[in-house]
Enzyme design. Structure first.
Site, PDB file in Angstrom:
ATOM      1  N   SER A   1      -4.829  -6.758  -8.000  1.00  0.00           N
ATOM      2  CA  SER A   1      -3.694  -5.944  -7.591  1.00  0.00           C
ATOM      3  C   SER A   1      -2.479  -6.858  -7.534  1.00  0.00           C
ATOM      4  O   SER A   1      -2.496  -7.864  -6.825  1.00  0.00           O
ATOM      5  CB  SER A   1      -4.004  -5.355  -6.213  1.00  0.00           C
ATOM      6  OG  SER A   1      -2.871  -4.716  -5.685  1.00  0.00           O
TER       7      SER A   1
ATOM      8  N   LYS B   1      -3.857  -3.921 -11.689  1.00  0.00           N
ATOM      9  CA  LYS B   1      -3.140  -2.835 -11.006  1.00  0.00           C
ATOM     10  C   LYS B   1      -1.768  -3.351 -10.613  1.00  0.00           C
ATOM     11  O   LYS B   1      -1.628  -4.462 -10.090  1.00  0.00           O
ATOM     12  CB  LYS B   1      -3.960  -2.392  -9.799  1.00  0.00           C
ATOM     13  CG  LYS B   1      -3.195  -1.971  -8.551  1.00  0.00           C
ATOM     14  CD  LYS B   1      -4.145  -1.306  -7.567  1.00  0.00           C
ATOM     15  CE  LYS B   1      -3.655  -1.448  -6.127  1.00  0.00           C
ATOM     16  NZ  LYS B   1      -4.565  -0.802  -5.173  1.00  0.00           N
TER      17      LYS B   1
ATOM     18  N   LYS C   1       1.741  -2.680  -8.452  1.00  0.00           N
ATOM     19  CA  LYS C   1       2.404  -1.920  -7.399  1.00  0.00           C
ATOM     20  C   LYS C   1       3.719  -1.402  -7.962  1.00  0.00           C
ATOM     21  O   LYS C   1       4.450  -2.155  -8.633  1.00  0.00           O
ATOM     22  CB  LYS C   1       2.680  -2.831  -6.195  1.00  0.00           C
ATOM     23  CG  LYS C   1       1.426  -3.245  -5.456  1.00  0.00           C
ATOM     24  CD  LYS C   1       0.865  -2.090  -4.670  1.00  0.00           C
ATOM     25  CE  LYS C   1      -0.388  -2.499  -3.904  1.00  0.00           C
ATOM     26  NZ  LYS C   1      -0.985  -1.355  -3.216  1.00  0.00           N
TER      27      LYS C   1
ATOM     28  N   ASP D   1      -0.027   1.742  -8.582  1.00  0.00           N
ATOM     29  CA  ASP D   1      -0.246   2.194  -7.205  1.00  0.00           C
ATOM     30  C   ASP D   1       1.106   2.282  -6.503  1.00  0.00           C
ATOM     31  O   ASP D   1       1.810   1.283  -6.365  1.00  0.00           O
ATOM     32  CB  ASP D   1      -1.156   1.186  -6.474  1.00  0.00           C
ATOM     33  CG  ASP D   1      -1.474   1.597  -5.041  1.00  0.00           C
ATOM     34  OD1 ASP D   1      -1.054   2.700  -4.619  1.00  0.00           O
ATOM     35  OD2 ASP D   1      -2.152   0.815  -4.345  1.00  0.00           O
TER      36      ASP D   1
ATOM     37  N   GLU E   1      -2.270   5.775  -8.740  1.00  0.00           N
ATOM     38  CA  GLU E   1      -2.836   5.782  -7.387  1.00  0.00           C
ATOM     39  C   GLU E   1      -1.783   6.176  -6.359  1.00  0.00           C
ATOM     40  O   GLU E   1      -0.692   5.600  -6.321  1.00  0.00           O
ATOM     41  CB  GLU E   1      -3.382   4.375  -7.087  1.00  0.00           C
ATOM     42  CG  GLU E   1      -4.022   4.222  -5.717  1.00  0.00           C
ATOM     43  CD  GLU E   1      -4.597   2.812  -5.503  1.00  0.00           C
ATOM     44  OE1 GLU E   1      -4.751   2.066  -6.501  1.00  0.00           O
ATOM     45  OE2 GLU E   1      -4.867   2.465  -4.352  1.00  0.00           O
TER      46      GLU E   1
ATOM     47  N   ASP F   1      -5.806   7.032  -2.327  1.00  0.00           N
ATOM     48  CA  ASP F   1      -6.123   5.914  -1.432  1.00  0.00           C
ATOM     49  C   ASP F   1      -5.825   6.393  -0.008  1.00  0.00           C
ATOM     50  O   ASP F   1      -6.702   6.961   0.666  1.00  0.00           O
ATOM     51  CB  ASP F   1      -5.291   4.682  -1.860  1.00  0.00           C
ATOM     52  CG  ASP F   1      -5.435   3.471  -0.932  1.00  0.00           C
ATOM     53  OD1 ASP F   1      -6.148   3.563   0.083  1.00  0.00           O
ATOM     54  OD2 ASP F   1      -4.820   2.422  -1.206  1.00  0.00           O
TER      55      ASP F   1
ATOM     56  N   LYS G   1     -11.908   2.320   0.464  1.00  0.00           N
ATOM     57  CA  LYS G   1     -11.702   1.077   1.223  1.00  0.00           C
ATOM     58  C   LYS G   1     -12.549   1.150   2.480  1.00  0.00           C
ATOM     59  O   LYS G   1     -12.492   2.144   3.209  1.00  0.00           O
ATOM     60  CB  LYS G   1     -10.233   0.923   1.625  1.00  0.00           C
ATOM     61  CG  LYS G   1      -9.341   0.532   0.473  1.00  0.00           C
ATOM     62  CD  LYS G   1      -7.925   0.296   0.935  1.00  0.00           C
ATOM     63  CE  LYS G   1      -7.065  -0.026  -0.276  1.00  0.00           C
ATOM     64  NZ  LYS G   1      -5.635  -0.044   0.052  1.00  0.00           N
TER      65      LYS G   1
ATOM     66  N   GLY H   1      -9.036  -3.068  -1.761  1.00  0.00           N
ATOM     67  CA  GLY H   1      -9.012  -4.159  -0.787  1.00  0.00           C
ATOM     68  C   GLY H   1      -7.806  -4.079   0.128  1.00  0.00           C
ATOM     69  O   GLY H   1      -6.862  -3.318  -0.120  1.00  0.00           O
TER      70      GLY H   1
END
Ligand code: OSB
Ligand code: MG
Length: 376
Positions: free
Chosen positions: A137, A163, A165, A190, A217, A242, A266, A294
């Protein structure tokens, strides 16, 4: 029957090797709470409360976790006889919300129970994979070039999925740049709920839909499941949830609404391994692929994530990157290592990684010991 005689709580700080920024906040150092449970036979289990310090991912903070652990979860744990970790999870389920705090106790109970029974945590949870696929991530970077450098590094290290952000103002341009530079790399984004289901963000989400992403996400606010369902009707890219799924009941609702085509599970957000396994089972029944997300866990929480990812429904790469992505030195005696994007699932009893007590003590800023007999 197991009974916990001593609960130890430690606030432990570790510096991050690389600043991490999401749509809501940036961090350079993390403070997590390590939980150890010791039973009447002297068996020990470690767990980790990996809450961010501020209430920006969920409502919890390190302070709220500390208070709930001290005033409620530790006394309840000391007062409960349990044969299986799920029994303790049921007892702790009297506490509403406070998932990160509960997760630390549930994880420690699973670690204790699997150690005492001589089985690996993965096996205890019902997992059979020998290795799990790791993704990374990547946070929001100051420039697109900085981001491309990070992606290059992680692709070179062999991670199976990247991934990114995103946030309004940092979305289509950086994602397209990465897609162009690395056309074959499995990529997903995400947003941590930073977009709104209105005209202002519609074009961005349509443009992202054209970039061949594995999933988008949590584009919208956690409670706005209806918006996620509407988005999934408009776009082909799978919508992944999420923050929206804190309880198995949230997943039931999301499935019913068609608001979830991929699920990020998670351990912290679900309140522990017991509920994470239940979410996995339900998603699997509905044909929804899952992966393990995570919270920048230290080695203890990371070990639990690796064990969970060994379950059959975890068919997508998990955020179980090696310790070195985040920490120069981890709290376990051996760091967690990703080789060619694979992390080995330990076959030995319990978590499979031992806490490095010397280093944990060195990094501990506050501690609390609670005993069943009430002695300090
Ligand atoms: O949304 O997955 C998230 C970290 C902090 C808050 C939210 C998230 C994350 C991550 C971390 O993406 C991923 C990891 O632990 O490797
Ligand atoms: Mg997320």
């Amino acid at each position: 029957m197991s009974r916990v005689e001593v609960v130890r709580l430690r606030r432990v700080r570790l510096p991050l090797v690389h600043r991490f920024q999401t749509s809501s906040h940036a961090k350079r150092e993390l403070e997590h709470i390590l939980v150890t449970l010791t039973d009447t036979d002297g068996a020990v289990g470690w767990g980790e409360i990996a809450s961010p310090s501020g209430p920006f991912y969920s409502a919890e903070t390190v302070e709220s976790c500390w208070a709930v652990a001290r005033d409620h979860l530790a006394p309840m744990t000391l007062g409960t006889d349990w044969a299986h970790p799920a029994d303790l999870a049921t007892a702790l389920g009297k506490v509403r919300g406070n998932h990160f705090a509960r997760a630390g106790f549930d994880m420690a109970a699973w670690a204790l129970w699997s150690t005492a029974n001589g089985v690996s945590l993965a096996h205890a949870l019902g997992g059979s994979r020998g290795t799990v696929e790791a993704g990374v991530s990547l946070g929001i970077e100051p420039t697109v070039d900085d981001l491309l450098a990070q992606v290059g590094l992680r692709v070179h290290e062999g991670y199976r999925r990247i991934k990114l952000k995103i946030a309004p103002g940092w979305d289509v341009e950086p994602v397209r740049a990465v897609r162009t530079a690395y056309p074959g790399v499995p990529l997903h984004v995400d947003a941590n709920g930073a977009y709104r289901d209105g005209p202002e963000h519609r074009a961005v989400l349509s443009a992202l839909d054209g970039l061949g992403l594995m999933m988008i996400e949590q584009p919208y606010a956690p409670r706005d499941l209806v918006a996620h369902a509407a988005l999934q009707e408009r776009i082909d890219t799978p919508v992944c949830l999420d923050e929206s799924v804190e309880e198995v009941d949230d997943l039931v609702t999301a499935l019913r609404l068609n608001a979830v085509r991929v699920l990020n599970i998670k351990v912290s957000r679900m309140g522990g391994l017991t509920h994470a396994v239940r979410a996995h089972d339900l998603a699997r029944e509905h044909g929804v692929p899952v992966w393990c997300g995570g919270m920048h866990e230290f080695g203890i929480g990371r070990a639990a994530n690796v064990a969970l990812s060994a379950l059959a429904g975890f068919t997508l790469p998990s955020d179980v990157s090696g310790s070195d992505k985040y920490y120069a030195r981890d709290v376990t005696t051996h760091p967690i290592v990703s080789t060619d994007g694979l992390v080995e699932v330990p076959a030995g009893p319990g978590l499979g990684w031992d806490a490095d007590l010397t280093y944990v003590e060195e990094r501990t800023t506050d501690r609390l010991v609670l005993r069943a007999d009430g002695a300090a």
